[in-house]
Motif scaffolding. Structure first.
Motif, PDB file in Angstrom:
ATOM      1  N   GLY A  34      67.720  -0.939  50.150  1.00 22.56           N
ATOM      2  CA  GLY A  34      68.861  -0.833  49.247  1.00 22.56           C
ATOM      3  C   GLY A  34      68.497  -1.027  47.787  1.00 22.56           C
ATOM      4  O   GLY A  34      69.278  -0.679  46.893  1.00 22.56           O
ATOM      5  N   THR A  35      67.320  -1.596  47.515  1.00 22.71           N
ATOM      6  CA  THR A  35      66.899  -1.839  46.128  1.00 22.71           C
ATOM      7  C   THR A  35      66.025  -0.711  45.582  1.00 22.71           C
ATOM      8  O   THR A  35      65.600  -0.764  44.437  1.00 22.71           O
ATOM      9  CB  THR A  35      66.123  -3.173  46.008  1.00 22.71           C
ATOM     10  OG1 THR A  35      64.890  -3.054  46.734  1.00 22.71           O
ATOM     11  CG2 THR A  35      66.934  -4.332  46.554  1.00 22.71           C
ATOM     12  N   LEU A  36      65.755   0.305  46.400  1.00 24.29           N
ATOM     13  CA  LEU A  36      64.940   1.431  45.950  1.00 24.29           C
ATOM     14  C   LEU A  36      65.755   2.377  45.082  1.00 24.29           C
ATOM     15  O   LEU A  36      66.989   2.430  45.176  1.00 24.29           O
ATOM     16  CB  LEU A  36      64.405   2.220  47.163  1.00 24.29           C
ATOM     17  CG  LEU A  36      63.525   1.484  48.174  1.00 24.29           C
ATOM     18  CD1 LEU A  36      63.189   2.412  49.334  1.00 24.29           C
ATOM     19  CD2 LEU A  36      62.242   0.968  47.526  1.00 24.29           C
ATOM     20  N   SER A  37      65.067   3.171  44.274  1.00 21.29           N
ATOM     21  CA  SER A  37      65.742   4.224  43.502  1.00 21.29           C
ATOM     22  C   SER A  37      66.191   5.335  44.459  1.00 21.29           C
ATOM     23  O   SER A  37      65.761   5.394  45.625  1.00 21.29           O
ATOM     24  CB  SER A  37      64.784   4.812  42.465  1.00 21.29           C
ATOM     25  OG  SER A  37      63.761   5.560  43.117  1.00 21.29           O
ATOM     26  N   GLY A  38      67.022   6.241  43.941  1.00 22.36           N
ATOM     27  CA  GLY A  38      67.497   7.354  44.782  1.00 22.36           C
ATOM     28  C   GLY A  38      66.362   8.199  45.325  1.00 22.36           C
ATOM     29  O   GLY A  38      66.353   8.573  46.505  1.00 22.36           O
ATOM     30  N   GLY A  39      65.383   8.487  44.466  1.00 21.80           N
ATOM     31  CA  GLY A  39      64.238   9.296  44.905  1.00 21.80           C
ATOM     32  C   GLY A  39      63.422   8.594  45.973  1.00 21.80           C
ATOM     33  O   GLY A  39      62.984   9.211  46.952  1.00 21.80           O
ATOM     34  N   GLU A  40      63.219   7.280  45.790  1.00 18.34           N
ATOM     35  CA  GLU A  40      62.456   6.506  46.782  1.00 18.34           C
ATOM     36  C   GLU A  40      63.208   6.437  48.114  1.00 18.34           C
ATOM     37  O   GLU A  40      62.592   6.504  49.180  1.00 18.34           O
ATOM     38  CB  GLU A  40      62.185   5.104  46.242  1.00 18.34           C
ATOM     39  CG  GLU A  40      61.180   5.084  45.095  1.00 18.34           C
ATOM     40  CD  GLU A  40      61.218   3.800  44.278  1.00 18.34           C
ATOM     41  OE1 GLU A  40      60.328   3.632  43.424  1.00 18.34           O
ATOM     42  OE2 GLU A  40      62.134   2.965  44.465  1.00 18.34           O
ATOM     43  N   GLN A  41      64.533   6.322  48.043  1.00  9.05           N
ATOM     44  CA  GLN A  41      65.331   6.315  49.280  1.00  9.05           C
ATOM     45  C   GLN A  41      65.223   7.659  49.997  1.00  9.05           C
ATOM     46  O   GLN A  41      65.178   7.699  51.228  1.00  9.05           O
ATOM     47  CB  GLN A  41      66.791   5.987  48.978  1.00  9.05           C
ATOM     48  CG  GLN A  41      67.018   4.535  48.611  1.00  9.05           C
ATOM     49  CD  GLN A  41      68.492   4.170  48.525  1.00  9.05           C
ATOM     50  OE1 GLN A  41      69.354   4.926  48.935  1.00  9.05           O
ATOM     51  NE2 GLN A  41      68.769   3.002  47.973  1.00  9.05           N
ATOM     52  N   GLN A  42      65.164   8.744  49.225  1.00 12.46           N
ATOM     53  CA  GLN A  42      65.010  10.061  49.863  1.00 12.46           C
ATOM     54  C   GLN A  42      63.651  10.174  50.529  1.00 12.46           C
ATOM     55  O   GLN A  42      63.539  10.692  51.647  1.00 12.46           O
ATOM     56  CB  GLN A  42      65.191  11.168  48.819  1.00 12.46           C
ATOM     57  CG  GLN A  42      65.236  12.575  49.391  1.00 12.46           C
ATOM     58  CD  GLN A  42      66.373  12.772  50.367  1.00 12.46           C
ATOM     59  OE1 GLN A  42      66.232  12.569  51.568  1.00 12.46           O
ATOM     60  NE2 GLN A  42      67.534  13.168  49.864  1.00 12.46           N
TER      61      GLN A  42
END
Length: 237
Positions: free
Chosen positions: A135-143
């Protein structure tokens, strides 16, 4: 025989038809894109393949087997993994724990370890953040994590739902380069749903265009990029 074949697929939400009898196929080793505006039925198509929504008609064939009525968990076990729109990572679990969940149907520990190494090589950012909460990752990292988690099941077919949603142009380009790399170097078969028509056509071999629950156009992606009608109608050129 195609890896995936959709015949006359229909889905209704109440009395409203979301898919009006679409048919298409995905061959082994292809990247196939489905593009179209919001509400065209693109996500519903992937959800119907994965049995996340019920079909009201038609058939889904995978590896020449009718999987129309198989439940979602059986479809994953057969080799179809979906990366959901909006990524859907488990935000209160770490990167490592999210990836482990991707392999929950497997017990081949040595091969799972190889796949962890592969994912970390594909997405070095995930290796750096393996203990960090998703949940603390950026949007790109979550993708990246969502794609990595799906790959941990070793799918024969990867379904990607709007991988560029909410991402900057630079991160979007990186994600699509990864999609092309997975296909070219790892022979991954991919069905991609995407609103960014430009990137979808660049990354895919063939493309289907959807409007209001129907496929209205299909063809070779490279040729479609150079088609004046397609460029004016769907690429804004």
């Amino acid at each position: 025989m195609a890896l995936l074949e959709i015949k006359n697929l229909q889905v209704k939400y109440g009395v409203i038809p979301a898919l009006k009898g679409i048919s298409f196929y995905v061959e082994h080793g292809e990247v196939v894109a489905i593009i179209g505006a919001n509400g065209a039925g693109k996500t519903t198509t992937l959800h119907a393949i994965s049995s996340i929504v019920s079909k009201s008609g038609g058939n889904v064939f995978f590896q020449d087997q009718d999987i129309t009525n198989n439940p979602a968990h059986e479809i994953v076990a057969m080799g179809i993994s979906q990366v959901q729109e909006g990524r859907g990572v488990f935000s209160n679990l770490s990167v490592l724990e999210n990836l482990q969940l991707g392999a929950y149907l497997r017990n081949d520990k040595a091969e799972i370890a190889k796949d962890f190494a592969f994912i970390y090589e594909l997405f070095p950012r995930l290796a750096e953040r393996k203990k960090q909460l998703a949940g603390t990752l950026s949007g790109g990292e979550q993708q990246m994590l969502a794609i990595g988690r799906a790959l941990m099941s070793r799918p024969k077919l990867l379904l990607l739902d709007e991988p560029s949603m909410g991402l900057s142009p630079l991160i979007t380009e990186n994600i699509f380069r990864t999609i092309k790399k997975l296909n070219k170097e790892n022979k991954m078969t991919i069905l991609l749903v995407e609103q960014n028509a430009q990137m979808a056509l660049w990354a895919s071999n063939r493309t289907y265009i959807m409007e209001t629950g129907q496929i209205v156009y299909s063809g070779n992606s490279k040729e479609m990029k150079n088609d004046d009608f397609i460029r004016k109608s769907y690429l804004g050129q």
